[in-house]
Design a protein around this motif. Structure first.
Motif, PDB file in Angstrom:
ATOM      1  N   TYR A 108      40.802  38.810  41.474  1.00  0.00           N
ATOM      2  CA  TYR A 108      40.879  37.018  40.546  1.00  0.00           C
ATOM      3  C   TYR A 108      41.059  36.419  41.814  1.00  0.00           C
ATOM      4  N   ASP A 139      40.195  31.556  38.836  1.00  0.00           N
ATOM      5  CA  ASP A 139      40.010  32.187  37.687  1.00  0.00           C
ATOM      6  C   ASP A 139      38.796  32.609  37.725  1.00  0.00           C
ATOM      7  N   LEU A 177      32.524  43.884  33.002  1.00  0.00           N
ATOM      8  CA  LEU A 177      33.217  42.894  32.393  1.00  0.00           C
ATOM      9  C   LEU A 177      32.913  42.620  31.506  1.00  0.00           C
ATOM     10  N   GLU A 178      32.048  44.101  30.760  1.00  0.00           N
ATOM     11  CA  GLU A 178      32.506  44.641  29.096  1.00  0.00           C
ATOM     12  C   GLU A 178      33.620  44.814  29.250  1.00  0.00           C
ATOM     13  N   ASN A 197      35.935  41.544  29.668  1.00  0.00           N
ATOM     14  CA  ASN A 197      35.858  41.036  28.439  1.00  0.00           C
ATOM     15  C   ASN A 197      36.618  41.160  26.783  1.00  0.00           C
TER      16      ASN A 197
END
Length: 153
Positions: free
Chosen positions: A10, A13, A148-149, A152
């Protein structure tokens, strides 16, 4: 079968992923849709994660074994050519300018009888997700989506 590592970080953000560009004359003028996670084939009986770590180090010259590691297993994907790729995500950081790839030899120019040596990876970089989706091989895009899954929830 192939195994690889998707390094991510990161910046503020903004999520970024680390991709590599294949070396050699066939890829020299290709950019969009040519990049990959550092990965490679492994032999039956070899642990896929161990192969992924070995391939990372061969393609980047940067040992990940020294990092505190919390690997995230991602769903395997099948590339267009039929190869299954097992991938793990790892949060970390590295300097793209520091890569030192192994090399391969091939006849070049074609039918010349001459051998030339090329780096397996000729460049690497950090990309935000939108850029990464454009850069990475189409068949590896699901690896980014799997990351991403996982992140998140």
């Amino acid at each position: 079968m192939s195994a690889g590592i998707l390094l991510y970080r990161y910046r503020g953000d903004v999520l970024q992923v680390f991709l590599v560009h294949p070396g050699g004359p066939f890829w020299a003028k290709k950019d969009a849709g040519a990049w990959s996670i550092p990965k490679g084939e492994y032999e039956p009986g070899e642990a896929p994660l161990a192969a992924a770590l070995r391939e990372w180090e061969e393609e980047t010259g940067i040992p990940l074994a020294a990092l505190p590691a919390s690997f995230i297993a991602l769903e395997p994907i099948k590339q267009k050519g039929g190869k299954t790729v097992y991938a793990w995500a790892l949060e970390g950081d590295t300097d793209p300018a520091a890569i030192r790839s192994n090399t391969f030899e091939m006849e070049w120019p074609p039918r010349s009888g001459k051998k030339a040596s090329f780096p397996e990876v000729d460049k690497s970089g950090w990309f935000d997700i939108a850029e990464a989706r454009q850069k990475i091989l189409e068949s590896q895009q699901p690896i980014i989506e799997a990351l991403l899954e996982k992140l998140n929830g």
